[in-house]
Structure formats: structure tokens, C-alpha cells
Design a protein around this motif. Structure first.
Motif, PDB file in Angstrom:
ATOM      1  N   LYS A 284      -5.659  -0.167  -5.928  1.00  0.00           N
ATOM      2  CA  LYS A 284      -5.836  -0.317  -5.045  1.00  0.00           C
ATOM      3  C   LYS A 284      -6.822  -0.206  -3.551  1.00  0.00           C
ATOM      4  N   ARG A 285      -8.418   0.697  -4.192  1.00  0.00           N
ATOM      5  CA  ARG A 285      -9.456   1.018  -3.490  1.00  0.00           C
ATOM      6  C   ARG A 285     -10.334  -0.029  -3.420  1.00  0.00           C
TER       7      ARG A 285
ATOM      8  N   HIS B 251       1.355  -1.599   0.207  1.00  0.00           N
ATOM      9  CA  HIS B 251      -0.022  -0.257   0.429  1.00  0.00           C
ATOM     10  C   HIS B 251       0.573   1.659   0.368  1.00  0.00           C
ATOM     11  N   GLN B 252       1.797   1.149   0.726  1.00  0.00           N
ATOM     12  CA  GLN B 252       3.285   2.506   0.821  1.00  0.00           C
ATOM     13  C   GLN B 252       3.344   3.110  -1.009  1.00  0.00           C
TER      14      GLN B 252
ATOM     15  N   ILE C 187       1.164   6.779  -6.825  1.00  0.00           N
ATOM     16  CA  ILE C 187      -0.190   7.919  -7.269  1.00  0.00           C
ATOM     17  C   ILE C 187       0.091   8.851  -7.076  1.00  0.00           C
ATOM     18  N   LYS C 188       0.936   8.788  -5.736  1.00  0.00           N
ATOM     19  CA  LYS C 188       1.440  10.813  -5.448  1.00  0.00           C
ATOM     20  C   LYS C 188       2.030  11.280  -6.684  1.00  0.00           C
TER      21      LYS C 188
ATOM     22  N   LEU D 164      -9.480   6.166  -1.632  1.00  0.00           N
ATOM     23  CA  LEU D 164      -8.869   7.243  -2.421  1.00  0.00           C
ATOM     24  C   LEU D 164      -9.676   7.820  -3.374  1.00  0.00           C
TER      25      LEU D 164
ATOM     26  N   GLU E  85      -9.576   5.152   3.979  1.00  0.00           N
ATOM     27  CA  GLU E  85      -8.604   3.986   2.925  1.00  0.00           C
ATOM     28  C   GLU E  85      -9.308   3.938   0.984  1.00  0.00           C
TER      29      GLU E  85
ATOM     30  N   ILE F 189      -5.701   3.713  -8.924  1.00  0.00           N
ATOM     31  CA  ILE F 189      -6.804   4.249  -7.685  1.00  0.00           C
ATOM     32  C   ILE F 189      -7.808   3.607  -7.319  1.00  0.00           C
TER      33      ILE F 189
ATOM     34  N   PHE G  15      -6.507  12.207  -1.053  1.00  0.00           N
ATOM     35  CA  PHE G  15      -7.369  11.276   0.632  1.00  0.00           C
ATOM     36  C   PHE G  15      -8.260  11.373   1.022  1.00  0.00           C
TER      37      PHE G  15
ATOM     38  N   ASP H 292       0.484   4.014  -2.675  1.00  0.00           N
ATOM     39  CA  ASP H 292       0.893   5.189  -2.425  1.00  0.00           C
ATOM     40  C   ASP H 292       1.066   6.479  -3.110  1.00  0.00           C
TER      41      ASP H 292
END
Length: 464
Positions: free
Chosen positions: A357-358, A290-291, A297-298, A385, A383, A354, A390, A294
Motif C-alpha cells: 500500500k505504501r 485503498h479503503q 490491514i485493520k 502506514l 498516507e 502495508i 497510522f 486499509d
């Protein structure tokens, strides 16, 4: 409930990891075939005119970095070229990460020697004429020569495994048929060694009109980091899981820009940056994955993902002894910049990531197949996105129809319909169970009322 580290480990071992022994067998077979091909190419070269094909070839790519995942079997080799009469000198170009290669003659009598060996003084039989432009080595000319030589060698030396040579500039791809069910694609890329474990490969910048550019290759340093520092790390497993999801995402979404617009090098670069920031994190596989998502995505949101080595003097880069001219002399190279990445493609790839991940548990279940353990996607606080930021969101509520409808819509959007299937499946199961319970209760009540005097007490336990 979210996919736990234990479930991700199971998914990794059963679906993602390429069997090590099988991979080693394929690599050995491919290496042997490449050696045979190169020997055939050397036997038909023009002495003192054609570049020399070195006996030391450099394996690159995921199969040698510990990043190979299940799927198509592909291997990469850099074929190192030199010339006995010329020095290849790297010249810094205007474009970061690219070099021009100057061909400087060692001996003035080279042209006379070459002409004598061919029995002609024609300048058409010279290294300069065939492979350089204004004194610089031309990637396209090198590739065209390499392609022609490889094709002739394959036709001359038949092999039971070699099917054909395909591909266009910059790589020539050797197709091997190991068995009716196994095909190996081996990319052969001409390369020049420029010192300090640095190579340049014949892959010019597509957006530049300069046809003399050779791209720097950092595969040696990347391989050292990934194989030595991440050999048993959750960083490596998280990267491979995300790579697997990207490579196979067209199974779930045919037009996925995450699969077609983002390459594995982007994922690897993001993982290296994250490792440099958090080298000794105690979190499990779930947290690492997840890191990584994230962080990526950033980077997509900011449209900024800097090359890991250029302009980066971090300790992780210094530990693998990248030359200072790269870490301090080069400026940052943004892999998500307009020079390399279309903005619309990047935006669509981000939106798809996104959604992955969701609804990660459902996505993993779809990839794992019908025999996998079902992990239902349930939303959690902080949690979700949602597009650009967020945001916090309440857990699903089914107190009224609008909430139910909202959950169905969210699930359908998040995982290509799999969430909708899961929710509808649950509702159907709930309705069926309720009907069965009501039917059993009514039938049991009627039976008891009609036979109460004759029913022994001990028989009542069978209905409890």
C-alpha cells in the motif's frame, strides 16, 4: 503523487482483467470435458451401491463470480451426489460452518436388493459399509471412491484435451491441455445438496479430529452478490486488483506471506463486509482500493475477519435470501482466528500488505512491465502506514544527507528495492543533466568569444 483512478483503470484493463471472450471459450471447453468425464463415471458405477452423480453440476469460483484475473486458468465445479435409497440429512456440529450428514435409509430392503444385484449377501457390497461411519456420510470415503472412479473413466475414455487427473483430498483436479501454451486446471469437488440453495462439500476442518465434518458452501449466494450487485462497480475492480497483486506478489517478494498465507476468499470476505458498510460510495477506483487495503490491514491487526454470512443479518445478506438458520442461528466464524490462521503468518502478511500500500505506484509499475507509465512513489501526509498504527509524516526532504539516506532506506524497505532504484535513477539523471548543461554553457561561451565578430545576429536564436 499517488496512482490515480485513471492509471488504476488502465492497469486493470491491460494487466488484471481476464479477456471475457477468451474466458468464456475456456469455460465452455472445460464444461464439455467435465460432462464427458462424468458420463464415463456414471457408466461404470455400481448400481444401488455407489452414490449417484447428478447431471446438474454447480460451477463455483472466481471465473463464475466475475473475479477472474490474469494468471493460471483454474475452474471449480461442485459435483452433486445423492442416492436413490438414502436421504442425506444435515446435522449441526459443534463447529460453526460445518455439518455432519446422516445417511437415513428410505427402504428397509435396500441391503437385500444390493446383495442380490451383486449375487452375494456379503456386507462388503453395501452403501453403508463403503461410504458411512456410524450412520454418517464420510467425506474421505466419498473422495476416495470419487477419485478411483474418475481415474478409471479418464483411462477408458480418451480425450484430446485431457492430460491427467491429479490432486489429493478434498479436490480431484482435471488437467486440460487446450494448446501448447494453455493449460486449464479443473477442480472437481464432491458435494451434497441440503436444501435452500445450501451445499456441503467434502472439505473437513483440518484442525478437528472429527472426520465426519462437511463444510458449508455459500458459493451460490456469493456469486449472486458479486455478479448482480457489483457488475460495473469500483468495488469489484478494486477487489480484482488486490487479488491480482496477491496472486503475483511472489514476483516481487519470493517469500511473501501475503501471497501464500492469505487466500482469495479472505479478500472477497473483506470486500463484502466493506460493501455492506458503504454500499453507495461515490469515490473512484483509487479510493475503493485503498479503503479495501486499509480495512484488511485493520482486520489483520485485530486478528478478526468474520465470515460474511454466518451470524450476519445485514440487509445485503437478506437480499440474497440466505436462510435464517445461517444468519441468526450460526455464531460468527472468525477466519483470522487461531483455528484457521497462524499468528506469525498473519503478522507477516499484514506487514507485506502495508508495504504494498505504501509503495503502490511502484508495485503496479513492476507488475505492468517496462512499457508502463512510470508513476513515482512520493509520500504524503497521513498516507504512511507504519507497523501498528497510522502515523503522520512529513513529505520527503533532501535538505541534508540524513534525510536523503532515510528516504532511500524507506523506499528500499517499502517495495523490495524498487523505490531505491527509482531514487538512485533520479539522482543519476540529475547529475548527468547538470554536467551536460555546464559543458554546453562553457563550450558555447568559448565559441562566442572566439567568433563573435563574424556571427550573424539571426544565428543566435539557435542557442536559445
Amino acid at each position: 503523487m499517488m496512482a490515480s483512478s485513471i492509471e488504476l483503470d488502465r492497469f486493470y484493463s491491460e494487466e488484471v482483467e481476464f479477456p471475457p471472450r477468451l474466458l468464456a471459450s475456456y469455460i465452455n471447453t472445460a464444461k464439455s470435458e467435465v460432462d464427458t468425464l462424468l458420463a464415463g463415471m456414471r457408466s461404470i458405477q455400481r448400481p444401488n451401491i455407489d452414490p449417484s452423480i447428478q447431471y446438474h453440476i454447480v460451477p463455483t469460483g472466481s471465473s463464475y463470480e466475475g473475479l477472474k484475473v490474469r494468471g493460471d486458468m483454474e475452474l471449480d465445479f461442485m459435483i452433486i451426489l445423492s442416492h436413490p435409497e438414502f436421504k442425506f440429512i444435515p446435522i449441526t456440529s459443534y463447529y460453526n460452518g460445518y455439518r455432519k450428514i446422516k445417511a437415513e435409509q428410505r427402504q428397509p430392503q435396500f441391503q437385500l436388493q444390493a446383495a442380490t444385484s451383486w449375487g452375494s449377501s456379503s456386507p462388503s457390497h453395501s452403501f453403508e459399509k463403503n461410504f458411512t461411519s456410524n450412520g454418517y456420510l464420510t467425506p474421505l470415503k466419498i473422495y476416495q471412491w470419487f477419485q478411483s472412479l474418475a481415474d478409471r473413466a479418464v483411462n477408458h475414455n480418451k480425450s484430446k484435451f485431457v492430460k491427467k487427473l491429479v490432486g489429493n483430498f478434498p479436490a480431484r483436479t482435471l488437467i486440460l491441455n487446450i494448446s501448447p501454451d494453455v493449460e486449464i486446471c479443473v477442480d472437481l469437488v464432491p458435494a451434497i445438496y441440503i436444501g435452500k440453495r445450501l451445499f456441503v462439500v467434502a472439505k473437513p476442518l483440518k484442525t478437528s479430529p472429527n472426520l465426519l465434518l462437511w463444510r458449508l458452501s455459500f458459493s451460490v449466494f456469493e456469486k449472486k452478490i458479486l455478479r448482480q450487485l457489483l457488475s460495473s462497480s469500483c468495488h469489484l475492480k478494486a477487489l480484482k486488483i488486490l487479488k491480482y497483486l496477491r496472486e503475483h506478489d511472489t514476483r516481487l517478494e519470493e517469500t511473501s506471506q501475503f501471497a501464500s498465507g492469505i487466500c482469495s476468499y479472505h479478500l472477497k470476505t473483506a470486500s463484502l463486509h466493506l460493501l455492506a458498510q458503504r454500499p453507495d460510495t461515490p469515490e473512484g477506483l483509487h479510493e475503493h482500493l485503498h479503503q479495501l487495503m486499509d480495512f484488511l490491514i485493520k482486520c489483520m491487526q485485530k486478528r478478526e475477519l468474520n465470515h460474511f454470512f454466518m451470524g450476519n443479518p445485514s440487509s445485503l445478506v437478506r437480499d440474497v435470501q440466505v436462510p435464517n438458520s445461517i444468519t441468526q442461528g450460526e455464531c460468527h466464524l472468525n477466519l483470522f482466528g487461531d483455528t484457521f490462521m497462524n499468528r506469525s503468518t498473519l503478522s507477516q502478511a499484514r506487514e507485506r500488505l502495508i508495504r504494498i500500500k505504501r509503495s503502490l505506484p511502484a508495485v503496479i509499475q513492476q507488475h505492468a512491465g517496462p512499457g508502463a507509465i512510470i508513476v513515482a512513489p512520493v509520500y504524503h501526509y497521513n498516507e504512511i502506514l507504519h507497523h501498528d498504527d497510522f502515523v503522520s509524516r512529513r513529505p520527503p526532504s533532501f535538505q541534508n544527507w540524513s534525510n536523503v539516506r532515510g528516504q532511500f532506506a524507506t523506499a528500499s524497505e517499502g517495495d523490495g528495492g524498487s523505490g531505491l532504484w527509482l531514487y538512485s535513477h533520479r539522482c543519476c539523471c540529475l547529475v548527468v543533466c547538470c554536467c551536460c548543461l555546464v559543458g554546453c554553457f562553457c563550450f558555447g561561451l568559448l565559441w562566442i568569444l572566439s567568433t563573435a565578430p563574424s556571427v550573424p545576429t539571426v544565428e543566435a536564436s539557435t542557442w536559445e
